[in-house]
Scaffold this motif. Structure first.
Motif, PDB file in Angstrom:
ATOM      1  N   PRO B 301       0.855  -1.187   0.000  1.00 50.91           N
ATOM      2  CA  PRO B 301       0.000   0.000   0.000  1.00 50.91           C
ATOM      3  C   PRO B 301       0.889   1.235   0.000  1.00 50.91           C
ATOM      4  O   PRO B 301       1.973   1.189   0.573  1.00 50.91           O
ATOM      5  N   PRO B 302       0.453   2.365  -0.560  1.00 50.48           N
ATOM      6  CA  PRO B 302      -0.846   2.604  -1.198  1.00 50.48           C
ATOM      7  C   PRO B 302      -0.899   2.221  -2.657  1.00 50.48           C
ATOM      8  O   PRO B 302      -1.844   2.574  -3.352  1.00 50.48           O
ATOM      9  N   GLN B 305      -3.866   0.586  -4.730  1.00 52.24           N
ATOM     10  CA  GLN B 305      -5.078   1.284  -5.165  1.00 52.24           C
ATOM     11  C   GLN B 305      -4.871   1.857  -6.559  1.00 52.24           C
ATOM     12  O   GLN B 305      -3.893   2.554  -6.810  1.00 52.24           O
ATOM     13  N   TYR B 367      -5.578  10.243   0.146  1.00 48.31           N
ATOM     14  CA  TYR B 367      -4.297  10.810   0.523  1.00 48.31           C
ATOM     15  C   TYR B 367      -4.245  12.273   0.122  1.00 48.31           C
ATOM     16  O   TYR B 367      -3.483  12.657  -0.764  1.00 48.31           O
TER      17      TYR B 367
END
Lengths: 326, 544, 297
Positions: B301-302, B305, B367
């Protein structure tokens, strides 16, 4: 009497070696332990107290088990022995050059004090003394290799010569090889040595010039020189018999003191000229975080300096009666 | 006195004039190739690194098939002819019968090339009982193309014919056999080593059929090859080939300029113009199929995504990189396939550089204030990326504008690749050069699930639908059909963005003008079989 | 105007004035001192005076030639490097890093050397002997090697280089201080002070320390030149200040990649290192000659 002196020296040597191995051993604790364990330098049972670990370490050193390199998985001692002759060749060549070029120039400068020759030599020595070695090397490469094409930029020998590694000293290896044309190979080795030697010799030569000049000037002011001249000896005789011999006495000890800086500069020179010696190996090991190799490199180089120091001290005591204090 | 002085000084002057030592006095014959790195092994089956392949493959070994450098078609190599069964599952190759293996100080062949050698070469990777079989990560290329699931068996059916039986049809099978990785080894040598109890020497003291014979290797220093006077394809002119390992680019160029090297690959692009103007040197441009990309470690991660990956992709200023890193000697890549591949589609949507949209996507992904990440930059120059460090610095500056703080990480090249395989990175600037003309070469070794296991998939990205798309493309030999599958695959990649393709670079090489007849090979390692070197003349400085 | 002397007195200049007079008559030494002072000023005030931002990358002006060549601009007097950063600004800031770090290292080493050397010099007996031999050992390890090992342990970076060079220079200072102190302890006036009842500390402070300044100053200049060369060497090897810090040695290593295209990016930082070390050596030589002349008169 001489045995007592040598015995004292030997005792000192042993003491210094213990201190050195102690320092190098302490590096074990400063480097990451997993790296040292995998290389086989640290003993497996780290639960034992420090002193017995140190004793085991010293035993391993003497037996030749210096661990395996993290980068090549080869025993370190073998690598060190293969590379050390190259560094010794380079350092010895530079040292000899500094002696043969530096001493006459220094004497000349002292004898012709404050005239244009002295100013020229001292000025050149000062400039050479202040020059960063890597910059000097780059300048020489730019001029002699890239612009004029006279000298090669790296290596000890052209790669087209197949000279198998036997002793590590190139001259011996060439003579023992099966090449058809050995003189061509030897001259090729020489032109490969020329530029690194000139670069490395820059600092010791200038130090030698300045030191010999100062030493000679000191001697020339002494009373026995005046006495000799008053007695009627010619200038040349005075210089040769009284001046030079006394001025050159401290040179041996100076060589010993300068040797550690010489090795430092040799490391830099080897990196720039890709000279396959211990210095380049050590610096590569640092880039690769090859901790056992760093440890071994420090040990070898320091031992070399200590041995040369002791040798020059002994030589100095042999040559200079005033230094023999037993 | 004065006359003595004059005569001495004139003698010195004469000497200095007469002996201008040029570096090439009476040197032994041979070609020196300055490589940018040391080979990891001498067996091409075990690696994918271009450095290793360049240093060993075409010199020591031959393959069953070769690739025509001009049009990418398959040519006979060690195989004189081949046939495919109607169902596409059985391939038969008729081998040459006049090929000698190398004779060295450690091996003397007693027979010529036979199907047993081909069996030995490929069963090593397929047969778990084979004495040379190792854990599967050791064959990165073959694992990434699923070799072990593809090939049922390899068998000699007559004195000169060998048969491959596949489990399903695969239209890239022949192209795989033409890559540098499919080098043919000597079965007899293998047996000799087993009897001596030293099987590891197969990969470090090699025997092949190629134009050069292995003489010795000085670790990280040089490789020395001798001429193979019994080479089956043609006469080899060079008595010696030395691969001099010079990782530093400036030193490599310096060695080229002083004629210590005859050929230097990967010249710095900024210096090409200067080099082309120098008399005595030739800069050759070669067609190359490659792609430089920025891969995200999708297991961490991140980067798992999609929105984050898409946002980061929008922060890549490819035009700027083209100028500053590639010096305009490349073209912007919108897909992993380069334009000179037959499966390339110019209709693919182009990527853009949009920092505002990138920041928006990042906040949508959760974010809004950015995050911290590593960019791993290669310490070496490659064809697909001449200066990863500089590219990383440019990226760092752009990412800072959207709130992402990037740290540049680098290691020594072998350690770097090892750590990448272990998945320690957040993202990496790396790339790929094609090994054959088949477009599958850009998909399976880089982005398949099998490659994620074998370590070649730098994005650690495993997606079933993608694998299905590229798998279907292999089941048919119809080019149009394959093109449509690859188009779908590329569109899928643009959506998912496991990596950001940055540029397709031109490939350059600088050589001394005396070197002639180097075979230009866009698909594999450099080949010196037909190279000649004319006698030397002293070099002229720039101002003479 | 000469000072009016009514009485026939012997007027002697103070020792420092004498030293200065002898120093000033040497032109080269004076030149060295002036350039050293200007470098010191640059080192302290450079962050305020750089014409451009030393870290600003300007992609329009990559590898701009210096202003004295064709195509150069006066706005960028020394040209730009391969990322478009102004070279003059970087060199000025680099003065702070290289020269400034060297000064800090030498001062630190001097202070620690005084302390340890004082302790060593005043002690006697077995303790002293062991310490002396350990010191000899420390002197045998080449300074750059020692610094490199420390950097290898601590990791690369300018701060670690500072510690490393400080530690590497320490043995020389301790050795010199100890040697001087022991030499001084044998002098008659120390015996006189002892007879007067002074203890060790008082002797050290009032008698020996003032006599130390002369050799220490010379050693300071030598150590400073060594420190600059070592810091630049460590930076050159990539173990010191990391890019984009414009330390001179690091700048040379970075610029090596572009040496054929932009040789001035390699030549100029090296030239500045050379000038700095040359000035220091000129001052050192001048001081040595001046001290010798002062002793003779």
């Amino acid at each position: 009497m001489i045995w007592r002196y040598l015995a004292r020296r030997a005792f000192l040597l042993v003491f210094v070696m213990f201190a050195l191995t102690g320092f190098v051993f302490s590096l074990n604790f400063m480097f990451p332990t997993e790296a040292m364990l995998t290389a086989g330098v640290l003993p497996a049972n780290t639960s034992a107290n420090v002193l017995s670990q140190y004793i085991t370490y010293c035993q391993q050193l003497l037996l030749g088990h210096w661990g395996t390199s993290l980068a090549t998985q080869q025993p370190i001692l073998g690598e060190v022995l293969a590379l050390l002759p190259a560094t010794i060749e380079l350092a010895a060549a530079a040292l000899l050059f500094s002696l043969f070029a530096g001493i006459p120039l220094g004497l000349l400068a002292a004898v012709r004090k404050d005239r244009w020759l002295d100013r020229l030599i001292s000025g050149a020595a000062l400039i050479g003394f202040s020059m960063p070695v890597f910059w000097w090397a780059l300048l020489l490469i730019m001029v002699f290799s890239l612009h004029l094409g006279w000298l090669p930029t790296s290596g000890r020998l052209s790669v087209l010569y197949d000279v198998p590694h036997q002793t590590g000293f190139l001259v011996l290896d060439i003579l023992r090889s099966e090449l058809a044309d050995k003189t061509a190979a030897l001259s090729n080795a020489f032109i490969h040595l020329l530029m690194p030697m000139l670069v490395l010799a820059c600092y010791p030569t200038t130090v030698m010039v300045r030191f010999v000049r100062g030493s000679m000037l000191n001697v020339l002011e002494k009373n026995y020189i005046k006495t000799a001249r008053a007695k009627g000896l010619s200038r040349g005789q005075v210089l040769w018999h009284h001046g030079m011999r006394n001025a050159l006495l401290p040179v041996t000890r100076q060589i010993g003191l300068q040797f550690s800086s010489l090795l430092t500069l040799a490391m830099l020179t080897e990196v720039i000229f890709s000279w396959p010696g211990i210095g380049q190996w050590l610096i590569d090991s640092i880039y690769q975080r090859n901790y056992p190799a760093i440890q071994a490199g420090v040990l070898v180089l320091s031992t070399l300096v200590i041995l040369v120091n002791i040798l020059t001290e002994i030589l100095h005591t042999v040559f200079d009666p005033l230094a023999r204090k037993l | 006195m004065k006359s003595v002085q004059i005569s001495i000084s004139s003698l010195l002057l004469l000497c200095l004039n007469g002996c201008q030592p040029s570096i090439e006095q009476a040197r032994p014959e041979g070609l020196v190739y300055c490589a940018e790195g040391a080979p990891e092994t001498f067996n091409p089956q075990l690696v994918t690194s271009g450095t290793t392949i360049d240093a060993i493959s075409q010199h020591l070994y031959d393959r069953l098939l070769d690739i025509d450098p001009t049009d990418g078609k398959l040519l006979p190599g060690l195989a004189l002819s081949w046939s495919v069964s109607a169902d596409g599952l059985t391939y038969r190759f008729v081998l040459r019968t006049d090929v000698h293996f190398h004779q060295t100080s450690y091996f003397t062949p007693s027979r010529l090339l036979s199907p047993a050698d081909v069996e030995f070469t490929f069963n090593r990777m397929l047969d778990h009982q084979h004495p040379y079989y190792r854990a599967s990560v050791e064959y990165p290329y073959f694992d990434s193309v699923g070799w072990q699931d593809l090939v049922k068996h390899v068998k000699a059916v007559s004195a000169d014919t060998i048969e491959f039986q596949l489990n399903q049809p695969d239209s890239s099978f022949l192209s795989v056999l033409a890559t540098d990785f499919a080098a043919i080894l000597s079965a007899e040598y293998g047996e000799q080593l087993i009897k001596a109890g030293q099987p590891n020497l197969l990969d470090s003291q090699p025997i092949g059929t190629g134009p050069f014979i292995f003489a010795n290797y000085s670790k990280n220093q040089l490789i020395r090859y001798r001429q193979n006077q019994q080479y089956w394809q043609q006469q080899v002119h060079l008595p010696q080939l030395v691969i001099d390992i010079v990782p530093d680019n400036t030193k490599r160029l310096a060695k080229l300029l002083t004629q210590e090297c005859d050929i230097a690959p990967l010249p710095r692009l900024a210096e090409l113009k200067m080099l082309a103007q120098r008399p005595g040197f030739v800069v050759t441009e070669q067609t190359s199929m490659n792609v430089g990309y920025w891969a995200f470690n999708t297991q961490k991660p991140p980067f798992n995504q999609i929105k984050v990956r898409q946002a980061l992709a929008l922060a890549v200023d490819k035009q700027h990189m083209l100028q500053a890193v590639y010096f305009n000697q490349a073209e912007i890549a919108h897909s992993v396939l380069p334009p000179n591949s037959w499966a390339y589609e110019s209709q693919l949507p182009t990527t853009s550089f949009d920092l505002v949209k990138a920041k928006q996507l990042l906040s949508e992904a959760g974010y809004p204030n950015g995050f911290q990440m590593d960019i791993w930059a290669m310490p070496v120059q490659r064809t697909y990326n001449p200066n990863a460090q500089k590219m990383a610095e440019l990226l760092q500056a752009d990412l800072a504008k959207i709130g992402v703080k990037a740290k540049i990480v680098s290691f020594e090249w072998n350690a770097f690749r090892r750590k990448l395989r272990d998945g320690e990175h957040d993202s990496v600037l790396i790339g790929w050069s094609a090994d054959n003309a088949d477009p599958d070469n850009f998909f399976r070794p880089l982005l398949s699930c099998a490659a994620a296991i074998s370590g070649g998939n730098r994005a650690n990205w495993c997606n079933e639908s993608f694998d299905q798309l590229i798998g279907s493309a292999l089941l048919t030999t119809e080019q149009q059909q394959r093109r449509s599958y690859y188009l779908a695959a590329q569109q899928f990649l643009q959506q998912e963005m496991p990596l950001v393709p940055i540029a397709h670079s031109k490939k350059f090489q600088v050589q001394n003008i005396q070197v002639q007849n180097i075979s230009i090979n866009p698909y594999g390692g450099i080949n010196f079989a037909s190279t000649t070197k004319s006698p030397r003349s002293p070099i002229s400085g720039a101002n003479r | 105007m000469k000072k009016l002397r009514l009485y026939y007195e012997e007027y002697n200049r103070r020792p420092y004035q004498l030293l200065w007079r002898h120093f000033v008559t040497q032109q080269f030494a004076l030149f060295g001192l002036l350039s050293l002072l200007s470098l010191l000023l640059i080192a302290i005030f450079s962050p305020l005076f750089t014409p451009h931002d030393p870290y600003l990358q300007n992609s329009a002006l990559l590898n701009q030639v210096p202003s004295w060549q064709n195509g150069g601009q006066v706005a960028y007097p020394f040209g730009t490097d391969d990322l478009g950063r102004d070279l003059l600004s970087r060199l000025m800031l680099g003065c702070s890093y290289t020269f400034g770090t060297a000064l800090l290292a030498v001062f630190g080493s001097l202070a620690a050397g005084l302390l340890l050397g004082g302790l060593a010099g005043m002690s006697k007996g077995v303790k002293s002997s062991i310490f002396n031999h350990l010191l000899d050992l420390a002197l045998t390890i080449p300074s750059l090697l020692f610094a490199i090992v420390i950097v290898a342990v601590l990791g690369p970076g300018l701060q670690n280089t500072l510690w490393a060079v400080m530690l590497a220079l320490l043995p020389q200072f301790v050795h010199a201080v100890r040697h001087e102190i022991q030499h001084q302890l044998k002098q008659d006036y120390v015996i006189a002070y002892r007879l007067d009842g002074a203890n060790n500390l008082q002797i050290l402070w009032s008698v020996i320390l003032p006599g130390l300044w002369e050799p220490l100053t010379l050693l300071f200049t030598m150590a400073l030149s060594t420190a600059i060369l070592d810091i630049a060497a460590i930076g050159f090897l990539g173990l010191g200040a990391q890019a984009p810090t414009p330390e001179w040695g690091t700048m040379i290593a970075d610029a090596l990649d572009a040496i054929y295209l932009a040789p001035w990016t390699v030549a100029l930082p090296g030239l500045l290192i050379f000038i700095t070390v040359l000035s220091i050596n000129l001052v050192g030589d001048g001081l040595r000659v001046a001290m010798k002349k002062r002793r003779e008169i």
